[in-house]
Design a protein around this motif. Structure first.
Motif, mmCIF file in Angstrom:
data_model
loop_
_atom_site.group_PDB
_atom_site.id
_atom_site.type_symbol
_atom_site.label_atom_id
_atom_site.label_comp_id
_atom_site.label_asym_id
_atom_site.label_seq_id
_atom_site.Cartn_x
_atom_site.Cartn_y
_atom_site.Cartn_z
ATOM 1 N N GLU A 71 0.855 -1.212 -0.196
ATOM 2 C CA GLU A 71 0.087 -0.203 -0.001
ATOM 3 C C GLU A 71 0.789 1.184 0.027
ATOM 4 O OE1 GLU A 71 -2.599 -0.414 3.447
ATOM 5 O OE2 GLU A 71 -3.602 -1.854 2.562
ATOM 6 N N ARG A 72 0.456 2.329 -0.533
ATOM 7 C CA ARG A 72 1.266 3.362 -0.877
ATOM 8 C C ARG A 72 0.577 4.576 -0.807
ATOM 9 N NH1 ARG A 72 -1.211 0.836 -4.447
ATOM 10 N NH2 ARG A 72 0.427 -0.558 -4.693
ATOM 11 N N ARG A 73 1.168 6.020 -0.515
ATOM 12 C CA ARG A 73 0.588 7.160 -0.715
ATOM 13 C C ARG A 73 0.473 7.433 -2.097
ATOM 14 N NH1 ARG A 73 4.123 10.788 3.230
ATOM 15 N NH2 ARG A 73 3.920 12.171 1.226
ATOM 16 N N THR A 90 6.669 5.805 -5.227
ATOM 17 C CA THR A 90 5.618 4.690 -4.797
ATOM 18 C C THR A 90 5.703 3.296 -5.799
ATOM 19 O OG1 THR A 90 3.772 5.698 -5.939
ATOM 20 C CG2 THR A 90 4.224 5.987 -3.449
ATOM 21 N N PRO A 91 5.239 2.411 -5.383
ATOM 22 C CA PRO A 91 5.237 0.930 -6.320
ATOM 23 C C PRO A 91 4.395 1.283 -7.458
ATOM 24 C CG PRO A 91 4.994 0.345 -4.032
ATOM 25 C CD PRO A 91 4.937 1.914 -3.852
ATOM 26 N N LEU A 92 3.311 2.032 -7.638
ATOM 27 C CA LEU A 92 2.691 2.093 -8.897
ATOM 28 C C LEU A 92 3.305 2.751 -9.841
ATOM 29 C CD1 LEU A 92 -0.255 1.385 -10.134
ATOM 30 C CD2 LEU A 92 -1.139 3.752 -9.248
ATOM 31 N N ALA A 96 4.555 1.020 -13.586
ATOM 32 C CA ALA A 96 4.306 1.519 -14.832
ATOM 33 C C ALA A 96 5.486 1.765 -15.736
ATOM 34 C CB ALA A 96 3.533 3.051 -14.904
ATOM 35 N N PHE A 97 6.492 2.316 -14.874
ATOM 36 C CA PHE A 97 7.862 2.481 -15.460
ATOM 37 C C PHE A 97 8.524 1.438 -16.129
ATOM 38 C CE2 PHE A 97 12.405 3.962 -14.904
ATOM 39 C CZ PHE A 97 12.377 4.949 -15.789
ATOM 40 N N LEU A 124 2.465 8.456 -14.804
ATOM 41 C CA LEU A 124 3.168 7.619 -13.766
ATOM 42 C C LEU A 124 4.603 7.543 -14.295
ATOM 43 C CD1 LEU A 124 0.402 5.051 -12.837
ATOM 44 C CD2 LEU A 124 1.269 6.681 -11.525
ATOM 45 N N VAL A 125 4.477 6.971 -15.571
ATOM 46 C CA VAL A 125 5.989 6.595 -16.263
ATOM 47 C C VAL A 125 6.889 8.092 -16.151
ATOM 48 C CG1 VAL A 125 7.241 6.108 -18.152
ATOM 49 C CG2 VAL A 125 5.293 4.865 -17.601
ATOM 50 N N ASP A 126 6.302 9.080 -16.494
ATOM 51 C CA ASP A 126 7.236 10.331 -16.665
ATOM 52 C C ASP A 126 7.668 10.584 -15.281
ATOM 53 O OD1 ASP A 126 6.922 10.398 -18.942
ATOM 54 O OD2 ASP A 126 5.157 12.217 -19.181
#
Length: 267
Positions: A71-73, A90-92, A96-97, A124-126
């Motif tokens: 879980e992440r902020r 964060t992990p998300l 994506a990256f 997210l990737v950027d």
């Protein structure tokens, strides 16, 4: 086709992604094992999917994101010091990256795997790439015997804000170069000009200091068998610049995280 026949060709790449995401072979393989168990219990996500590869990564992602430890902020404090900011990536965004840059999924496919729209995936990737590259610049040694590839790697590394300590073509040159200037990360080919091995060169270097290592090889499947200790970070030739960028950022990210945890444990 059976579940095993659908999964087998994609399994080495899911394991590579899992290791890059988690930062270790053991942790990555644990998530992959959980994914396989889920598919054994319910193979319908594979059998009903147009793309077994997409389905496999989608199931893995559901498992990864369902665990409390992940879980992440959803926000990143921009005014934190660089090292603290790294811990807040964060992990998300990392998912994506890596899905885009390391595994080569198209934006639409990444959106499908993560359950987001394409606009969100781009953001997210950027965000992940920019944050990681800005905060973890280091000095990088390149062990590569092909001049054009070495030059491409040097140009790419420098474009990311890193410095190149030098380029070694053989095991002996690598050891001598490290004696002159110790790197913060090593990019190493596996087959070198004089018949020596990049693996042996790296093992020589790691006897005296510890840094992240990224291996580059034309035959990644030989090192993704699960039968022996494997490189945590592996890039296939011919490589895409985005792949190298993604893996460098991830390797340095996990090194920073490890150092931070060790310092906290010792205080």
């Amino acid at each position: 086709m059976s579940t095993a026949e659908l999964v087998a060709p994609q399994l080495p790449y899911l394991r590579r992604y899992a290791r890059a995401l988690t930062g270790s072979q053991a942790a990555g393989d644990a998530y992959v094992a959980a994914t396989l168990e889920a598919l054994i219990n319910d193979p319908s996500p594979l059998s009903e999917a147009a793309s077994p590869r997409l389905a496999l990564f989608r199931v893995f992602t559901v498992i990864w994101n369902s665990l409390a430890v992940n879980e992440r902020r959803e926000t990143i404090e921009r005014d934190l010091p660089a090292e603290a900011r790294l811990g807040e990536i964060t992990p998300l965004p990392r998912q994506a990256f890596l899905l885009s840059s390391l595994e080569g999924f198209a934006e639409e496919e990444v959106a499908d795997i993560l359950g987001r729209d394409v606009t969100a995936v781009r953001a997210l990737v950027d965000d992940a790439g920019r944050e990681l590259a800005a905060d973890i610049a280091t000095q990088i040694m390149i062990i590569e015997d092909e001049p054009l590839i070495a030059m491409d790697l040097e140009s790419l590394v420098e474009s990311l804000g890193h410095q190149v300590t030098g380029i070694a073509r053989t095991r002996g040159e690598a050891v001598a170069l490290a004696d002159e200037k110790r790197p913060g990360l090593i990019l190493a080919d596996i087959q070198l000009a004089d018949g020596s091995s990049g693996l042996d060169a790296v093992n020589d270097l790691l006897e005296t200091f510890q840094v992240p290592v990224i291996f580059i090889t034309a035959y990644p499947e030989r090192f993704l068998t699960g039968e022996r200790p494997e490189p945590a970070f592996l890039i296939a030739k011919p490589f895409q610049p985005a792949n190298v960028s993604a893996v460098i950022s991830q390797a340095l990210f996990f090194q920073q995280t490890s150092h931070r945890r060790a310092a906290a444990a010792g205080s």
